[in-house]
Every structure is written in C-alpha cells, then in structure tokens.
Design an enzyme around this catalytic site. Structure first.
Site, PDB file in Angstrom:
ATOM      1  N   LYS A  37       0.838  -1.148   0.023  1.00 29.03           N
ATOM      2  CA  LYS A  37      -0.101   0.058  -0.001  1.00 29.03           C
ATOM      3  C   LYS A  37       0.885   1.228  -0.077  1.00 29.03           C
ATOM      4  O   LYS A  37       0.545   2.182  -0.618  1.00 29.03           O
ATOM      5  CB  LYS A  37      -0.814  -0.095   1.099  1.00 29.03           C
ATOM      6  CG  LYS A  37      -1.989  -1.085   1.213  1.00 29.03           C
ATOM      7  CD  LYS A  37      -2.901  -0.872   2.420  1.00 29.03           C
ATOM      8  CE  LYS A  37      -4.153  -1.910   2.256  1.00 29.03           C
ATOM      9  NZ  LYS A  37      -4.786  -1.816   3.503  1.00 29.03           N
ATOM     10  N   ALA A  53      -0.348   1.302   6.427  1.00 27.17           N
ATOM     11  CA  ALA A  53      -0.697   0.278   7.473  1.00 27.17           C
ATOM     12  C   ALA A  53      -1.696  -0.799   6.963  1.00 27.17           C
ATOM     13  O   ALA A  53      -2.375  -0.577   6.279  1.00 27.17           O
ATOM     14  CB  ALA A  53      -0.898   0.723   8.734  1.00 27.17           C
ATOM     15  N   ASP A  54      -1.522  -1.871   7.555  1.00 28.69           N
ATOM     16  CA  ASP A  54      -2.622  -2.878   7.332  1.00 28.69           C
ATOM     17  C   ASP A  54      -2.417  -4.088   8.691  1.00 28.69           C
ATOM     18  O   ASP A  54      -1.381  -4.118   9.422  1.00 28.69           O
ATOM     19  CB  ASP A  54      -2.472  -4.062   6.017  1.00 28.69           C
ATOM     20  CG  ASP A  54      -3.561  -4.373   5.549  1.00 28.69           C
ATOM     21  OD1 ASP A  54      -4.611  -4.746   6.603  1.00 28.69           O
ATOM     22  OD2 ASP A  54      -3.812  -4.222   4.352  1.00 28.69           O
ATOM     23  N   GLN A  55      -3.597  -4.665   8.889  1.00 21.28           N
ATOM     24  CA  GLN A  55      -3.687  -5.777   9.891  1.00 21.28           C
ATOM     25  C   GLN A  55      -4.276  -7.033   9.665  1.00 21.28           C
ATOM     26  O   GLN A  55      -5.076  -7.097   8.581  1.00 21.28           O
ATOM     27  CB  GLN A  55      -4.536  -4.878  11.077  1.00 21.28           C
ATOM     28  CG  GLN A  55      -4.393  -5.751  12.064  1.00 21.28           C
ATOM     29  CD  GLN A  55      -5.386  -4.880  13.299  1.00 21.28           C
ATOM     30  OE1 GLN A  55      -6.684  -4.811  13.073  1.00 21.28           O
ATOM     31  NE2 GLN A  55      -4.812  -4.338  14.360  1.00 21.28           N
ATOM     32  N   GLY A  90       0.808  -4.216  10.527  1.00 26.02           N
ATOM     33  CA  GLY A  90       1.963  -3.983   9.807  1.00 26.02           C
ATOM     34  C   GLY A  90       1.978  -2.459   9.674  1.00 26.02           C
ATOM     35  O   GLY A  90       1.234  -1.738   9.226  1.00 26.02           O
TER      36      GLY A  90
END
Length: 181
Positions: A37, A53-55, A90
């Site tokens: 991203k 960010a990502d989860q 992340g």
C-alpha cells in the site's frame, strides 16, 4: 505540515494468496500488505513521505477478512469466545516509491466466555462499525466488555503501531516531527 489521506490501488487478496502459499505467517502478510500500500501511494506522490498500514488476524491458524454482515460477525465472535487470537499490525514508511522502513507488531487478545445474548447486546451497541474491522469488534467501543485479557500495545490493536513508527520518523525524517510541533 500538510498531510492527506490516499487509498492504495492494490489487490490485497492476490498478495495474500501469493504470500500465504509460500509462508503461512500472518504477521509477514500484515507487513507485506502495509508495504504494498505504501509503495503504491508513494510511487504517485514524488518526494512525499508516505505511511501505510494493514492488519491481519490469526485465530487458531486461520485468518479472517472484514465480516460482510452482522451474522458473519456474530458467528466469528461466538467461535472465538473463551479463546485467544493475535492481531498483527504492519506499518511502512516510503518515499519516492521505495520502502524506507517497515515493521510489524503483534498483540494477543483473549475473549472471555460470553453468551449469545451478551454478544447480541454488544453488536446492537456497535452497529455497522463492527463491519469495518477485520476482527469484527472495536476494542475502543462496547466490544471491550467481551475481553478477558489483552497483551500488547493499544495502538497495535487499533491497527497502527505508533511507537515504532514515531521512532522510525525520528530516525528517517526528523523534519516531519519538528514541523508538527
């Protein structure tokens, strides 16, 4: 200091399928998605510092995506009652289309055993907000009453490991933090 919010045009499911075929580690997937991203947005915004960010969620070796409806959220939460799961968040920092820094942090959360009636009450209070979370709950909302124990950083649970990010900004882009003071 000016900032803006931008969506990344990436195929998350494709990245997930490719990575999990090689490595079933959902923490690595959270980092990879955050990096993808961040690079996508950074490539179209020259010289800008971009944070992404990502989860991901890991429950007994299975991962979940955001629930499509209340019934799916309820089914998932009932399955996790009395059990622990991990949230992997992340975060990445990029400039000019290249990753400068990235990290992943993990929190472990344990639900207490709860009744279907308790869950329905929580879902009523949460409303549609529950559908915006990969975990099908909001720790910062009424869902908190479903938990027995929480191990990990609050910001990691919310989806942005803020403390490591601030440290990285101090190291790589100190002028950004100075401009915000």
């Amino acid at each position: 200091m000016r900032f803006s919010v931008a969506s990344a045009s990436i195929d998350e499911r494709e990245i997930e399928t490719e990575l999990l075929t090689v490595d079933p580690n959902r923490a690595a997937l959270a980092r990879e998605l955050a990096e993808a991203k961040t690079v996508a947005v950074s490539a179209r915004t020259p010289r800008a510092w971009v944070i992404g960010a990502d989860q991901t969620l890991d429950f007994e070796g299975r991962g979940f995506h955001k629930p499509t409806d209340r019934a799916e959220a309820a089914e998932r939460l009932m399955a996790m009652a009395g059990k622990a799961h991990q949230l992997h968040s992340g975060v990445a920092l990029a400039r000019d289309g290249a990753i400068v820094w990235s990290a992943v942090e993990t929190a472990t959360l344990r639900f207490k055993s709860f009744s279907r009636q308790t869950l329905e009450t929580v879902l009523d209070l949460e409303g549609e907000a529950i559908l915006a979370s990969v975990a099908a709950y909001r720790l910062e909302g009424p869902s908190i009453r479903l938990f027995e124990a929480i191990e990990g950083d609050y910001f990691t649970i919310l989806g942005l490991p803020l403390l490591p990010l601030l440290e990285a900004l101090e190291r790589h882009a100190p002028q950004l933090l100075e401009a915000s003071r």
